[in-house]
Design an enzyme around this catalytic site. Structure first.
Site, PDB file in Angstrom:
ATOM      1  N   LYS A 120       0.830  -1.215   0.000  1.00  0.00           N
ATOM      2  CA  LYS A 120       0.000   0.000   0.000  1.00  0.00           C
ATOM      3  C   LYS A 120       0.858   1.256   0.000  1.00  0.00           C
ATOM      4  O   LYS A 120       0.470   2.268  -0.568  1.00  0.00           O
ATOM      5  CB  LYS A 120      -0.942   0.022   1.206  1.00  0.00           C
ATOM      6  CG  LYS A 120      -2.134  -0.904   1.045  1.00  0.00           C
ATOM      7  CD  LYS A 120      -3.261  -0.531   1.990  1.00  0.00           C
ATOM      8  CE  LYS A 120      -4.436  -1.470   1.828  1.00  0.00           C
ATOM      9  NZ  LYS A 120      -5.497  -1.242   2.803  1.00  0.00           N
ATOM     10  N   LYS A 201      -4.644 -10.130  -6.666  1.00  0.00           N
ATOM     11  CA  LYS A 201      -5.797 -10.324  -5.792  1.00  0.00           C
ATOM     12  C   LYS A 201      -6.919  -9.356  -6.190  1.00  0.00           C
ATOM     13  O   LYS A 201      -6.648  -8.189  -6.501  1.00  0.00           O
ATOM     14  CB  LYS A 201      -5.332 -10.016  -4.363  1.00  0.00           C
ATOM     15  CG  LYS A 201      -6.304 -10.333  -3.286  1.00  0.00           C
ATOM     16  CD  LYS A 201      -5.795  -9.844  -1.940  1.00  0.00           C
ATOM     17  CE  LYS A 201      -5.752  -8.337  -1.871  1.00  0.00           C
ATOM     18  NZ  LYS A 201      -5.631  -7.765  -0.525  1.00  0.00           N
ATOM     19  N   LYS A 204     -10.685  -3.841  -3.817  1.00  0.00           N
ATOM     20  CA  LYS A 204     -11.666  -2.761  -3.933  1.00  0.00           C
ATOM     21  C   LYS A 204     -11.081  -1.610  -4.729  1.00  0.00           C
ATOM     22  O   LYS A 204     -11.739  -1.039  -5.587  1.00  0.00           O
ATOM     23  CB  LYS A 204     -12.016  -2.225  -2.538  1.00  0.00           C
ATOM     24  CG  LYS A 204     -12.794  -3.163  -1.666  1.00  0.00           C
ATOM     25  CD  LYS A 204     -13.163  -2.401  -0.393  1.00  0.00           C
ATOM     26  CE  LYS A 204     -13.540  -3.291   0.745  1.00  0.00           C
ATOM     27  NZ  LYS A 204     -12.837  -2.951   1.998  1.00  0.00           N
TER      28      LYS A 204
HETATM   29  P1  AMP Z   1     -10.766  -5.458   2.961  1.00  0.00           P
HETATM   30  O1  AMP Z   1     -11.363  -5.324   1.606  1.00  0.00           O
HETATM   31  O2  AMP Z   1      -9.279  -5.364   2.927  1.00  0.00           O
HETATM   32  O3  AMP Z   1     -11.404  -4.593   4.009  1.00  0.00           O
HETATM   33  O4  AMP Z   1     -11.051  -6.951   3.390  1.00  0.00           O
HETATM   34  C1  AMP Z   1     -12.188  -7.394   4.085  1.00  0.00           C
HETATM   35  C2  AMP Z   1     -12.181  -8.904   4.188  1.00  0.00           C
HETATM   36  O5  AMP Z   1     -12.266  -9.496   2.885  1.00  0.00           O
HETATM   37  C3  AMP Z   1     -10.900  -9.479   4.807  1.00  0.00           C
HETATM   38  O6  AMP Z   1     -11.243 -10.598   5.597  1.00  0.00           O
HETATM   39  C4  AMP Z   1     -10.088  -9.882   3.627  1.00  0.00           C
HETATM   40  O7  AMP Z   1      -9.170 -10.912   3.913  1.00  0.00           O
HETATM   41  C5  AMP Z   1     -11.154 -10.372   2.667  1.00  0.00           C
HETATM   42  N1  AMP Z   1     -10.729 -10.228   1.279  1.00  0.00           N
HETATM   43  C6  AMP Z   1     -10.343  -9.084   0.654  1.00  0.00           C
HETATM   44  N2  AMP Z   1     -10.008  -9.315  -0.624  1.00  0.00           N
HETATM   45  C7  AMP Z   1     -10.190 -10.657  -0.827  1.00  0.00           C
HETATM   46  C8  AMP Z   1     -10.019 -11.519  -1.952  1.00  0.00           C
HETATM   47  N3  AMP Z   1      -9.599 -11.061  -3.123  1.00  0.00           N
HETATM   48  N4  AMP Z   1     -10.301 -12.837  -1.805  1.00  0.00           N
HETATM   49  C9  AMP Z   1     -10.732 -13.319  -0.612  1.00  0.00           C
HETATM   50  N5  AMP Z   1     -10.904 -12.554   0.494  1.00  0.00           N
HETATM   51  C10 AMP Z   1     -10.648 -11.235   0.390  1.00  0.00           C
END
Ligand code: AMP
Ligand code: TRP
Length: 339
Positions: A120, A201, A204
């Site tokens: 990041k 990956k 968002k």
């Molecule tokens: P975040 O978008 O970083 O706030 O992630 C929220 C939750 O979604 C966390 O538990 C992450 O590990 C999960 N997560 C985010 N991106 C992925 C992805 N591409 N595949 C699976 N889990 C994800």
């Protein structure tokens, strides 16, 4: 250390209200949360303080709106506020307060090693100090609820290990105070890749810039279908599972995570068949999950009073658990006058 013998084991997790939630967030996190509700005592927060770590990315009005959106998506995904405590992180002040105490107990070397910080900080214009100390705030989220398990996608494993290590370090410095948490990562769906670039990956932030990268939980049905039908695979045309490219593996994982099968079982049905069949069925499976989710989301957002009442009650229940743990940690560290 804790009086936890006579209660259900606890789970805590959260998602940042920093952009549109996608199918990776759902399969990696929300879907597991829903299924844990009867076995565990659950705390699910919308981690708005974490969303501030890259302030340029979130304007205040957008952050406020996204916070409600994420909370409503928890409920629309099947989180039941009667069985789970759903709350907004910044509304429970113990999180920010314990985060400071844990920041002080966090060796800089540990923070510098975090891969999420490294990636990041490469893309941020200015790297705020909060981006570096982010894992200490996440540790506070987890330790305040004495969580046994933290259900997340694979990318968060290192942060949970950090929380565990910092809890152990605090306990060593000041005496037994915190319970050590464990990561809980689903066997399938823990790392969904971008449909346009299956070596990255699904995220968002990329999803906002590149249509066709992510499947947003609130995307229109035709956009969902289009993204899947156009997903990058490889130059072949029929599935050979033993040699499948990352793009094909990703599609099979999405299907398997939704259907509850293993990727091998799913792939066997498509072995030797054209990629188009797999894509069509993945699109149908995803739409089958998202259509009811969108409908529930619209209902929940249509009743502002309801969401507010869930979040008010959630914050109150969260404070009742977190405040005594914070108080114990402050006493242990010698803060204030209370012994
Ligand atoms: P975040 O978008 O970083 O706030 O992630 C929220 C939750 O979604 C966390 O538990 C992450 O590990 C999960 N997560 C985010 N991106 C992925 C992805 N591409 N595949 C699976 N889990 C994800
Ligand atoms: N850092 C997590 C993510 O980006 C979100 C998060 C914040 C979290 N606090 C948490 C996840 C506590 C689990 C437990 O995905």
């Amino acid at each position: 250390m804790t009086e936890s013998n006579h209660r259900k084991p606890r789970v805590l997790s959260g998602v940042q209200p920093s952009g549109a939630l996608h199918i990776g967030n759902y399969l990696g996190a929300l879907l597991q949360w829903k299924d844990l509700q009867d076995t565990y005592e659950n705390f699910f927060c919308v981690v708005d303080l974490h969303a501030l770590t890259v302030p340029e990315n979130v304007k205040p009005a957008v952050l406020r709106e996204k916070t409600l959106e994420v909370a409503a998506l928890y409920l629309a995904s099947g989180i039941d506020p009667k069985r789970s405590t759903v709350f907004v992180q910044s509304e429970v002040s113990a999180h920010a307060e314990l985060a400071w105490v844990l920041t002080c107990a966090s060796p800089l070397g540990w923070l510098n090693r975090m891969t999420q910080f490294k990636s990041k900080s490469e893309s941020a214009h200015t790297v705020g100090a909060g981006l570096l100390t982010y894992p200490a705030l996440m540790a506070a989220d987890i330790l305040l609820y004495e969580a046994d398990q933290v259900p997340v996608g694979a990318d968060q494993k290192q942060h949970i290990e950090f929380a565990r290590d910092v809890a152990a370090r605090f306990n060593e410095l000041y005496g037994p105070t915190f319970k050590l948490p464990n990561p809980m990562i689903p066997p399938t769906g823990a790392r969904i890749m971008g449909l346009d670039a299956p070596e990255q990956k699904m995220s968002k932030s990329t999803g906002e810039k590149a249509p066709g990268h992510a499947i947003g939980l609130l995307d229109a049905p035709n956009a969902v279908k289009k993204a899947i039908m156009r997903a990058v695979t490889d130059t072949g045309s029929e599935l050979v599972w033993a040699e499948a490219s990352p793009g094909l593996k990703n599609l099979v994982s999405i299907y398997a995570a939704i259907s509850g099968e293993t990727p091998d079982v799913v792939a066997a049905r498509y072995e030797g068949r054209g990629y188009g069949y797999l894509k069509k069925d993945v699109a149908e499976a995803v739409e089958g999950t998202l259509a009811p989710l969108r409908a529930r989301y619209a209902e929940i957002r249509g009743d502002v009073g309801y969401l507010d009442s869930v979040l008010d009650a959630g914050a109150e229940r969260a404070r009742a658990v977190a405040d005594p743990v914070l108080a114990r940690a402050k006493i242990a560290a010698g803060l204030g006058r209370t012994r």
